[in-house]
Design a protein around this motif. Structure first.
Motif, PDB file in Angstrom:
ATOM      1  N   ALA A   1      11.922  -8.386  -1.697  1.00 23.90           N
ATOM      2  CA  ALA A   1      11.924  -7.327  -2.949  1.00 23.90           C
ATOM      3  C   ALA A   1      12.685  -5.932  -2.791  1.00 23.90           C
ATOM      4  O   ALA A   1      13.931  -5.776  -3.347  1.00 23.90           O
ATOM      5  CB  ALA A   1      11.656  -7.258  -4.466  1.00 23.90           C
ATOM      6  N   LEU A   2      12.019  -5.724  -2.337  1.00 26.30           N
ATOM      7  CA  LEU A   2      11.832  -4.341  -1.700  1.00 26.30           C
ATOM      8  C   LEU A   2      12.872  -4.107   0.069  1.00 26.30           C
ATOM      9  O   LEU A   2      14.134  -3.625  -0.066  1.00 26.30           O
ATOM     10  CB  LEU A   2      11.017  -3.395  -0.879  1.00 26.30           C
ATOM     11  N   THR A   3      13.048  -5.157   0.473  1.00 27.35           N
ATOM     12  CA  THR A   3      14.115  -5.351   1.491  1.00 27.35           C
ATOM     13  C   THR A   3      15.382  -5.904   0.761  1.00 27.35           C
ATOM     14  O   THR A   3      16.430  -5.681   1.475  1.00 27.35           O
ATOM     15  CB  THR A   3      13.422  -6.625   2.690  1.00 27.35           C
TER      16      THR A   3
ATOM     17  N   ILE B   1      17.398 -11.949   1.884  1.00 21.73           N
ATOM     18  CA  ILE B   1      16.608 -13.841   1.407  1.00 21.73           C
ATOM     19  C   ILE B   1      16.379 -12.476   0.009  1.00 21.73           C
ATOM     20  O   ILE B   1      15.381 -11.580  -0.597  1.00 21.73           O
ATOM     21  CB  ILE B   1      15.470 -13.380   2.188  1.00 21.73           C
ATOM     22  N   THR B   2      16.411 -13.168  -1.519  1.00 21.86           N
ATOM     23  CA  THR B   2      16.311 -13.688  -2.713  1.00 21.86           C
ATOM     24  C   THR B   2      14.347 -13.803  -2.855  1.00 21.86           C
ATOM     25  O   THR B   2      13.796 -14.538  -2.291  1.00 21.86           O
ATOM     26  CB  THR B   2      16.494 -14.412  -3.359  1.00 21.86           C
ATOM     27  N   GLN B   3      13.980 -12.890  -4.084  1.00 19.85           N
ATOM     28  CA  GLN B   3      12.342 -13.482  -4.257  1.00 19.85           C
ATOM     29  C   GLN B   3      12.285 -15.024  -4.272  1.00 19.85           C
ATOM     30  O   GLN B   3      11.183 -15.428  -3.800  1.00 19.85           O
ATOM     31  CB  GLN B   3      12.165 -12.744  -5.577  1.00 19.85           C
ATOM     32  N   GLU B   4      12.737 -15.355  -5.553  1.00 22.28           N
ATOM     33  CA  GLU B   4      12.935 -16.869  -5.603  1.00 22.28           C
ATOM     34  C   GLU B   4      12.609 -17.550  -3.985  1.00 22.28           C
ATOM     35  O   GLU B   4      12.235 -18.656  -3.533  1.00 22.28           O
ATOM     36  CB  GLU B   4      14.010 -17.659  -5.791  1.00 22.28           C
ATOM     37  N   GLN B   5      13.856 -17.191  -3.578  1.00 18.32           N
ATOM     38  CA  GLN B   5      13.887 -17.942  -1.413  1.00 18.32           C
ATOM     39  C   GLN B   5      12.499 -17.329  -0.899  1.00 18.32           C
ATOM     40  O   GLN B   5      12.007 -18.092  -0.050  1.00 18.32           O
ATOM     41  CB  GLN B   5      14.964 -17.190  -0.814  1.00 18.32           C
TER      42      GLN B   5
ATOM     43  N   VAL C   1       0.803  -0.947  -0.171  1.00 17.02           N
ATOM     44  CA  VAL C   1       0.329  -0.190   0.023  1.00 17.02           C
ATOM     45  C   VAL C   1       0.831   1.270  -0.360  1.00 17.02           C
ATOM     46  O   VAL C   1       0.305   2.510  -0.640  1.00 17.02           O
ATOM     47  CB  VAL C   1      -1.140  -0.210   1.254  1.00 17.02           C
ATOM     48  N   LEU C   2       1.856   1.346   0.468  1.00 15.65           N
ATOM     49  CA  LEU C   2       2.907   2.206   1.095  1.00 15.65           C
ATOM     50  C   LEU C   2       3.119   2.275  -0.288  1.00 15.65           C
ATOM     51  O   LEU C   2       4.202   3.610  -0.905  1.00 15.65           O
ATOM     52  CB  LEU C   2       4.177   2.331   2.195  1.00 15.65           C
ATOM     53  N   GLY C   3       4.041   1.539  -1.040  1.00 18.11           N
ATOM     54  CA  GLY C   3       4.767   1.777  -2.066  1.00 18.11           C
ATOM     55  C   GLY C   3       6.331   1.887  -1.728  1.00 18.11           C
ATOM     56  O   GLY C   3       6.137   1.881  -1.064  1.00 18.11           O
ATOM     57  N   GLY C   4       6.587   2.510  -3.155  1.00 21.02           N
ATOM     58  CA  GLY C   4       8.310   2.951  -3.037  1.00 21.02           C
ATOM     59  C   GLY C   4       8.444   4.554  -3.127  1.00 21.02           C
ATOM     60  O   GLY C   4       7.613   5.122  -3.167  1.00 21.02           O
TER      61      GLY C   4
END
Length: 312
Positions: A209-211, A218-222, A120-123
């Motif tokens: 992805a943001l973190t 931690i990757t998106q795949e993980q 909701v807050l976004g980038g």
């Protein structure tokens, strides 16, 4: 017949430490909310949104829900409130030693709610209107679920369904009035102002992805693997329970006996996933409102003292 193995005193002590940490996260959220009352600090991104999105919204003559920047606060606050409540439940499970099956259900929900708050807050630098659109998508999905389930439980003539159906219709009407660039068809696909409500897994992946971009490990795949495993432990799936079994021969009965066993490593890994999601979401909100970080820093110290290396 399966028997649960008895926990050692050291095992139980560690569970109680994780319980204390879960409660500290919940307490930090409530203390931050009580101290700052969801009021933007001067010069914050939230204050800029408040200037661009006044509340009540002057573009809506008869709003049925919160509007403008107060809607953003309400949606984010609700997601974090839910997460903090589940952290309290998680603490109860740790304290009681009920850690074989149930924690995963709460941890998954904590991660999902935190992911939606962050979505909701976004980038940074996104237009305020985009945040508002995402809030309305969350509101619309919630209203649709309320209407649907009230109808299933009580029938469409029941007052609860009539009320929720009316609220759903009025909310759609309000959204279409607020965003005249959309249509009923587009809104029906949960798209609004170039924003699209993500699926549960996609919201979690986007959060990671943001973190990761901010230095997370931690990757998106993980993240997909973590979320998938938690989902498997939430829905009827055979392998997670079978992984807990350790078969031994029983001399008395002459039969093999399955002991259910889980080590502290997996328990702590799952706890870290929940704590990290909540801390990141709380930090994200604190940054958006530009509140003083004293309470957040105190929570950091507690987490680091209990789980050294947590923030690496």
């Amino acid at each position: 017949m399966a028997n649960r193995q008895t926990a050692t005193p050291e095992f139980q002590t560690r569970l109680e430490e994780l319980a204390t940490l879960s409660l500290a996260c919940r307490a930090a959220f409530h203390e931050i909310a009580d101290r700052f009352h969801w009021t933007p600090a001067p010069g914050s991104p939230a204050e800029e949104d408040a200037l661009r999105l006044p509340s009540p919204d002057p573009l809506l003559p008869e709003p049925r829900v919160e509007t403008g920047h107060r809607l953003i606060a309400d949606v984010v606050q609700t997601f974090l409130l839910t997460s903090s409540g589940h952290l309290g439940g998680l603490a109860s499970l740790y304290t009681s030693g009920e850690v074989l099956f149930s924690p995963a259900l709460l941890i998954r929900s904590i991660i999902e709610n935190c992911a939606h708050a962050i979505w909701v807050l976004g980038g940074q630098g996104e237009p305020a209107e985009d945040r508002l659109a995402r809030c309305y998508l969350e509101e619309l999905k919630s209203a649709e679920e309320a209407k649907k389930n009230a109808g299933y439980m009580y029938g469409k003539l029941h007052a609860s369904h009539v009320h929720s159906a009316d609220r759903y219709r009025q909310l759609k009407k309000q959204i279409l009035a607020r965003f005249p660039d959309t249509t009923k068809q587009i809104l029906g696909e949960y798209e609004l102002h170039r924003q699209k409500l993500p699926k549960l897994e996609d919201a979690v992946k986007e959060m990671y992805a943001l973190t990761e971009a901010a230095g997370g490990t931690i990757t998106q795949e993980q993240a997909s693997g973590i979320y998938g495993f938690l989902s498997n432990r939430t829905h009827p799936t055979l392998y997670p329970a079978r992984q807990l079994r350790e078969w031994e021969g029983d001399e008395t009965s002459g039969h093999a006996v399955a002991h259910l066993h889980v080590g502290m490593g997996p328990i702590e890994d799952e706890a870290r996933a929940a704590l990290a999601a909540f801390y990141n979401a709380l930090s994200y909100v604190t940054s958006y409102y530009a509140w003083p970080t004293t309470l957040l820093e105190a929570l950091e110290m507690k987490i680091q003292a209990t789980i050294p290396g947590f923030f690496r």
